[in-house]
Design an enzyme around this catalytic site. Structure first.
Site, PDB file in Angstrom:
ATOM      1  N   THR A 220       1.002  -0.981   0.097  1.00  0.00           N
ATOM      2  CA  THR A 220      -0.110   0.198   0.272  1.00  0.00           C
ATOM      3  C   THR A 220       0.970   1.364   0.289  1.00  0.00           C
ATOM      4  OG1 THR A 220      -1.393   1.600   1.305  1.00  0.00           O
ATOM      5  CG2 THR A 220      -0.352  -0.691   2.715  1.00  0.00           C
ATOM      6  N   CYS A 333      -1.768   5.115  -6.123  1.00  0.00           N
ATOM      7  CA  CYS A 333      -2.468   4.012  -5.258  1.00  0.00           C
ATOM      8  C   CYS A 333      -2.012   2.858  -5.734  1.00  0.00           C
ATOM      9  CB  CYS A 333      -3.708   4.741  -5.192  1.00  0.00           C
ATOM     10  SG  CYS A 333      -5.176   3.565  -4.111  1.00  0.00           S
TER      11      CYS A 333
END
Length: 366
Positions: A220, A333
């Site tokens: 992440t 992202c």
């Protein structure tokens, strides 16, 4: 293999015969001394009566003399039973030359009672870390995912495809994954409870380390806000996504990049500063565009929804960044590359999930 090497032990006069050679019987004594020290550092078995040897086989590979100065041992766990451990051992001279190899079975012992005892959960987890690796020397990847599981599944596929492409045949990645409950993490993000998130993810990283991961991949971008805390909480390396991304961007000659990501990634300094520390000029979208990018990530991509309407909206955001002079766009992202590919941008895009997976496989395979 992690920390499989013991500290060196100096050869002593009593170890030598009249011709300056180490007695063959002394090889066993040296291995026993090195093994005991290694057990102390790995399992905490620092009492001299913490184990007993019940079987040993040794092959003498080459001579050892006083001129070699010192020896060290290299150890791997072949098997862990209820009360016993089977080890593969290598005795090496100071220059790294192997002089003997052995296979030994030991039984753990309670020094207070003199009786055998079972391995504790912590000891067994440590044994997994030092398990013997056969075949190619692939490091074990620890994937810390679930944020969201959509991108974590992409990570898992990528590292296995990349290993297969490198090694051929039926090869796949040696990896572990700990997938957290994203709802819990997202609530911590929204309420600013970053310290709680750091503790949660550090605990997960320790599980990966205990399972034998040689390094951790935090799957992440946003939670790299707490990457330093996670890294400080484990003894294995954390492969930082910001570093791998910056290196990939610089390799193309691009210096001014747009950054798309969650609102946290675009608006806070932790990610932009990491990229800037490598010499990149980072540009983020205007406020309305940031809100749109953030909403699509959480309301759609993290839920497995890939919308053509949102793709067009992202392309418009990229177009406005290009008007500001960016030479490339970082898809900061891990879900965004489910929506945007190279064909959707007039400038190069840098898919951080793929870049991170590629760097992990390079590190795993050497």
């Amino acid at each position: 293999m992690t920390d499989s090497r013991s500290d060196p032990v100096a050869l002593r006069f009593r170890d030598l015969d009249a011709f300056g050679h180490v007695y063959h019987a002394e090889y066993l004594t040296l291995l026993d001394e090195l093994r005991t020290a290694w057990f102390g550092s790995v399992l905490g078995l620092d009492h001299p009566q913490s184990y007993v040897v019940v079987r040993v086989e040794i092959d003498y590979v080459s001579s050892l003399t006083g001129d070699d100065g010192s020896v060290h041992g290299e150890f791997a766990v072949e098997a862990a039973g209820t009360t016993s451990l089977t080890l593969r051992e290598s005795l090496r001279a100071g220059d790294g030359r192997e002089v003997a190899r052995s296979r030994v079975v030991v039984v753990l012992r309670d020094p207070r009672t003199g009786s055998s005892r079972s391995l504790s959960d912590r000891e067994r987890a440590s044994c997994v870390r030092y398990a013997e690796r056969r075949g190619h020397a692939m490091k074990r990847i620890g994937l810390l995912g679930g944020m969201s599981w959509e991108s974590s599944a992409h990570y898992y596929r990528l590292v296995n495809e990349l290993v297969r492409d490198r090694l051929g045949g039926l090869h796949s990645a040696e990896c572990l994954m700990f997938s957290v409950d994203f709802a819990e993490v997202e609530a911590m993000q929204e309420s600013g409870r970053w310290d709680d998130a750091a503790r949660l993810l550090t605990a997960a990283a320790r599980v990966l380390e205990g399972g034998g991961a040689d390094f951790v991949v935090l799957c992440t971008n946003t939670m790299h806000k707490v990457a330093d805390a996670i890294s400080a909480g484990v003894s294995v390396p954390l492969l930082h996504l910001g570093d791998t991304t910056a290196e990939a961007v610089l390799a193309t000659g691009v210096r001014r990049v747009g950054l798309l990501g969650t609102g946290f990634t675009m608006e806070q300094s932790f990610y932009k500063d990491r990229l800037a520390g490598h010499g990149l000029d980072v540009v983020v979208p205007e406020a309305d565009d940031r809100a749109l990018v953030h909403r699509v990530i959480y309301d759609e991509l993290c839920r497995g929804v890939v919308s053509e309407r949102s793709r067009v909206a992202y392309q418009a955001v990229i177009g406005r960044l290009v008007e500001e002079g960016v030479e490339g766009v970082v898809l900061g992202c891990t879900e965004i590359e489910l929506l945007i590919g190279p064909e959707h941008s007039p400038v190069p895009v840098f898919p951080t999930t793929r870049l991170h997976a590629e760097a992990a496989v390079r590190l795993a395979l050497g």
